[in-house]
Design a protein around this motif. Structure first.
Motif, PDB file in Angstrom:
ATOM      1  N   TYR A  66       0.821  -1.215   0.000  1.00 20.87           N
ATOM      2  CA  TYR A  66       0.000   0.000   0.000  1.00 20.87           C
ATOM      3  C   TYR A  66       0.857   1.269   0.000  1.00 20.87           C
ATOM      4  O   TYR A  66       0.427   2.312  -0.511  1.00 20.87           O
ATOM      5  CB  TYR A  66      -1.016  -0.010   1.147  1.00 20.87           C
ATOM      6  N   ILE A  67       2.069   1.178   0.532  1.00 22.16           N
ATOM      7  CA  ILE A  67       2.976   2.330   0.464  1.00 22.16           C
ATOM      8  C   ILE A  67       3.404   2.566  -0.986  1.00 22.16           C
ATOM      9  O   ILE A  67       3.433   3.710  -1.467  1.00 22.16           O
ATOM     10  CB  ILE A  67       4.210   2.107   1.364  1.00 22.16           C
ATOM     11  N   VAL A  68       3.719   1.481  -1.701  1.00 24.66           N
ATOM     12  CA  VAL A  68       4.088   1.596  -3.113  1.00 24.66           C
ATOM     13  C   VAL A  68       2.936   2.186  -3.914  1.00 24.66           C
ATOM     14  O   VAL A  68       3.126   3.077  -4.760  1.00 24.66           O
ATOM     15  CB  VAL A  68       4.489   0.214  -3.685  1.00 24.66           C
ATOM     16  N   GLN A  69       1.718   1.729  -3.636  1.00 25.63           N
ATOM     17  CA  GLN A  69       0.541   2.251  -4.346  1.00 25.63           C
ATOM     18  C   GLN A  69       0.381   3.757  -4.105  1.00 25.63           C
ATOM     19  O   GLN A  69       0.077   4.515  -5.034  1.00 25.63           O
ATOM     20  CB  GLN A  69      -0.710   1.512  -3.884  1.00 25.63           C
ATOM     21  N   ALA A  70       0.574   4.172  -2.863  1.00 22.20           N
ATOM     22  CA  ALA A  70       0.448   5.595  -2.526  1.00 22.20           C
ATOM     23  C   ALA A  70       1.516   6.420  -3.244  1.00 22.20           C
ATOM     24  O   ALA A  70       1.235   7.519  -3.744  1.00 22.20           O
ATOM     25  CB  ALA A  70       0.558   5.781  -1.010  1.00 22.20           C
ATOM     26  N   MET A  71       2.746   5.878  -3.305  1.00 22.30           N
ATOM     27  CA  MET A  71       3.838   6.606  -3.961  1.00 22.30           C
ATOM     28  C   MET A  71       3.599   6.712  -5.470  1.00 22.30           C
ATOM     29  O   MET A  71       3.877   7.752  -6.089  1.00 22.30           O
ATOM     30  CB  MET A  71       5.166   5.903  -3.673  1.00 22.30           C
ATOM     31  N   LEU A  72       3.053   5.649  -6.063  1.00 20.44           N
ATOM     32  CA  LEU A  72       2.728   5.687  -7.487  1.00 20.44           C
ATOM     33  C   LEU A  72       1.614   6.688  -7.752  1.00 20.44           C
ATOM     34  O   LEU A  72       1.621   7.394  -8.767  1.00 20.44           O
ATOM     35  CB  LEU A  72       2.314   4.291  -7.980  1.00 20.44           C
ATOM     36  N   ASP A  73       0.663   6.765  -6.836  1.00 21.95           N
ATOM     37  CA  ASP A  73      -0.435   7.714  -6.980  1.00 21.95           C
ATOM     38  C   ASP A  73       0.072   9.156  -6.945  1.00 21.95           C
ATOM     39  O   ASP A  73      -0.496  10.048  -7.584  1.00 21.95           O
ATOM     40  CB  ASP A  73      -1.465   7.499  -5.863  1.00 21.95           C
ATOM     41  N   LEU A  74       1.176   9.369  -6.192  1.00 24.94           N
ATOM     42  CA  LEU A  74       1.793  10.699  -6.117  1.00 24.94           C
ATOM     43  C   LEU A  74       2.764  10.952  -7.267  1.00 24.94           C
ATOM     44  O   LEU A  74       3.428  11.986  -7.300  1.00 24.94           O
ATOM     45  CB  LEU A  74       2.538  10.858  -4.783  1.00 24.94           C
ATOM     46  N   LYS A  75       2.852   9.984  -8.189  1.00 24.29           N
ATOM     47  CA  LYS A  75       3.749  10.082  -9.351  1.00 24.29           C
ATOM     48  C   LYS A  75       5.221  10.074  -8.948  1.00 24.29           C
ATOM     49  O   LYS A  75       6.069  10.648  -9.631  1.00 24.29           O
ATOM     50  CB  LYS A  75       3.445  11.343 -10.170  1.00 24.29           C
ATOM     51  N   PHE A  76       5.536   9.385  -7.822  1.00 21.95           N
ATOM     52  CA  PHE A  76       6.938   9.223  -7.426  1.00 21.95           C
ATOM     53  C   PHE A  76       7.626   8.315  -8.448  1.00 21.95           C
ATOM     54  O   PHE A  76       7.169   7.217  -8.706  1.00 21.95           O
ATOM     55  CB  PHE A  76       7.037   8.545  -6.047  1.00 21.95           C
ATOM     56  N   LYS A  77       8.724   8.766  -9.023  1.00 19.99           N
ATOM     57  CA  LYS A  77       9.517   7.929  -9.921  1.00 19.99           C
ATOM     58  C   LYS A  77      10.747   7.383  -9.210  1.00 19.99           C
ATOM     59  O   LYS A  77      11.254   6.322  -9.534  1.00 19.99           O
ATOM     60  CB  LYS A  77       9.926   8.722 -11.160  1.00 19.99           C
ATOM     61  N   SER A  78      11.224   8.141  -8.250  1.00 18.77           N
ATOM     62  CA  SER A  78      12.358   7.704  -7.430  1.00 18.77           C
ATOM     63  C   SER A  78      12.343   8.517  -6.148  1.00 18.77           C
ATOM     64  O   SER A  78      11.625   9.514  -6.028  1.00 18.77           O
ATOM     65  CB  SER A  78      13.686   7.908  -8.170  1.00 18.77           C
ATOM     66  N   LEU A  79      13.135   8.089  -5.174  1.00 22.10           N
ATOM     67  CA  LEU A  79      13.212   8.796  -3.904  1.00 22.10           C
ATOM     68  C   LEU A  79      14.138   9.996  -4.015  1.00 22.10           C
ATOM     69  O   LEU A  79      15.098   9.982  -4.781  1.00 22.10           O
ATOM     70  CB  LEU A  79      13.729   7.850  -2.811  1.00 22.10           C
ATOM     71  N   THR A  80      13.856  11.038  -3.242  1.00 25.40           N
ATOM     72  CA  THR A  80      14.739  12.207  -3.214  1.00 25.40           C
ATOM     73  C   THR A  80      15.956  11.883  -2.346  1.00 25.40           C
ATOM     74  O   THR A  80      15.932  10.920  -1.554  1.00 25.40           O
ATOM     75  CB  THR A  80      14.011  13.434  -2.648  1.00 25.40           C
TER      76      THR A  80
END
Length: 433
Positions: A11-25
């Motif tokens: 669910y964390i991955v899903q949330a990050m994809l929803d935010l359009k995260f491509k990689s971590l800062t």
């Protein structure tokens, strides 16, 4: 996806994809790579670099969704920042198949209802302002934060500026066994001093600023009216969203009224607005109801207003650090931004100090309504006249006072100049003889 190797919950991955995260800062990577050590963390990273998710992701990664105790306590120095963090946490939790209880506690709410609610319910994640959390957790003893595995202080420098040191002290003592992570945009001595009291041999994370993301342009007023220079500048810009900073709410209102009369759609933000009015301003920004927001430094610290492409310092802030914080409203998440600042001749020392902080601006001026490069500002080395031999000799006879008072430098320099002139006259007399 460049974060697969971290083993995040689905669910964390899903949330990050929803935010359009491509990689971590960078700050997110540093914090996550340090989590396994179980040591406390003191992190410095510019605003807009992803600090909030740097601590929310590990909290949710380790959270037992079925838990019934407080797992994490997160402090923010203002209602707006606390609300911003709360919304980000709610977004992450919304992708979990199990219910995660997150509660926001800050001023302006019904205290008695909160106390009554906490007697029958314990949230898993607590987010709030230091004064409110201290009241509920320590004064009333109804918010059981002592079970927290994580204790987070966001925007530590702003919290200390806001006078929350005593509240932070009291809460930190209750959470002395928690995993502590303090985040700040600056790393001043007072922050390190406070951190040393509670962070035993912490991991220090210092993310260098990518200075290429923000361009600084300084424009001389040259005895012209600020509002006239502002209007000229606005005629040359096409911002997605721009924040115009002034130092007082009166000046904000004055600027907004003039710009509205010129036909611009203007939003305003200052400390006298109610919480509801501030929320409406943020919603209007998001909906792009206007291109320009005129604000005091209320908007300068940590508040994430999406899409800010330009900052205009109508007035330079009184504190050098706030120039950095204002600038941090643009160029967020490593996008590009531009900062325009108006200055006068009396601001030379101020600008020299900003240069010492690593800001290398470009100078421009208006000629025939066009912004062109300006070469009129001399460097400090060019402006400061070298001391004569007589002044150097005179300074030996006029020592610095042990107890300094306002204006002592000017007074001492006048005494040195006077004595230097006497020494010079005496020398000339000797030559004549």
């Amino acid at each position: 996806m460049k974060f697969d190797n971290y083993g995040f919950k689905d669910y964390i991955v899903q949330a990050m994809l929803d935010l359009k995260f491509k990689s971590l800062t960078p700050v997110q990577k540093e914090v996550l790579n340090s989590i396994k050590s179980n040591r406390n963390i003191l992190a410095k990273s510019k605003t807009g670099s992803g600090k909030t998710h740097a601590f929310l992701i590990p909290i949710f990664q380790e959270l037992e969704e079925d838990g019934t105790n407080v797992f994490a306590t997160i402090l923010s120095p203002t209602k707006e920042l606390a609300m911003q963090t709360y919304k980000m946490a709610q977004h992450l939790a919304s992708f979990s198949s199990k219910r995660i209880t997150i509660k926001l506690f800050c001023g302006g709410t019904d205290r008695q209802k909160e106390i009554a609610s906490l007697k029958s319910m314990t949230p898993q994640i607590v987010i709030g302002t230091p004064g409110k959390i201290k009241d509920l957790a320590i004064t009333e003893n109804v918010l059981k934060i002592y079970t927290s595995k994580y204790f987070i202080v966001d925007e530590m420098d702003m919290a200390l500026d806001g006078g929350y040191e005593d509240s932070l002290d009291d809460i930190a003592k209750v959470l002395s066994t928690s995993r502590m992570m303090f985040f700040s945009a600056t790393m001043e001595d007072r922050i390190q001093h406070f951190a040393r009291k509670y962070l035993n041999a912490p991991i220090l994370i210092d993310i260098p600023e990518d200075k290429g993301t923000i361009e600084h342009i300084w424009i001389p007023l040259k005895h012209k009216e600020r509002i006239d220079i502002l209007l000229k500048l606005m005629h040359t810009l096409q911002p997605y969203l721009s924040i115009i900073f002034a130092n007082t709410k009166e000046k904000v209102t004055e600027i907004a009224n003039r710009l509205t009369a010129e036909g611009y759609f203007i939003g305003i933000l200052h400390g006298d607005l109610s919480v509801r009015e501030r929320k409406r301003v943020f919603q209007d920004c998001k909906a792009l109801k206007y291109q320009y927001l005129v604000a005091t430094d209320l908007a300068a610290r940590g508040i994430d207003i999406e899409g800010v492409t330009h900052i205009i310092n109508y007035e330079l802030p009184f504190n050098y650090e706030f120039y950095i914080h204002r600038s941090g409203r643009t160029g967020r998440m490593y996008k590009e931004g531009i900062v325009y600042s108006f200055y006068e001749d009396v601001d030379d020392a101020y600008l020299d100090n900003l240069s010492k902080k690593g800001i290398q601006p470009k100078y421009f001026e208006f000629k025939n309504e066009e912004l062109i490069p300006y070469k009129g500002r001399a460097t400090r080395a060019q402006r400061v006249k070298p001391k004569s031999d007589y002044q150097k000799e005179a300074s030996k006879f006029i020592p610095k006072p042990q107890k300094v008072k306002p204006g002592y430098k000017k007074k001492r320099q006048a005494q040195i100049n006077e004595l230097a002139e006497r020494l010079k006259r005496n020398a000339k007399k000797k030559k004549r003889r």
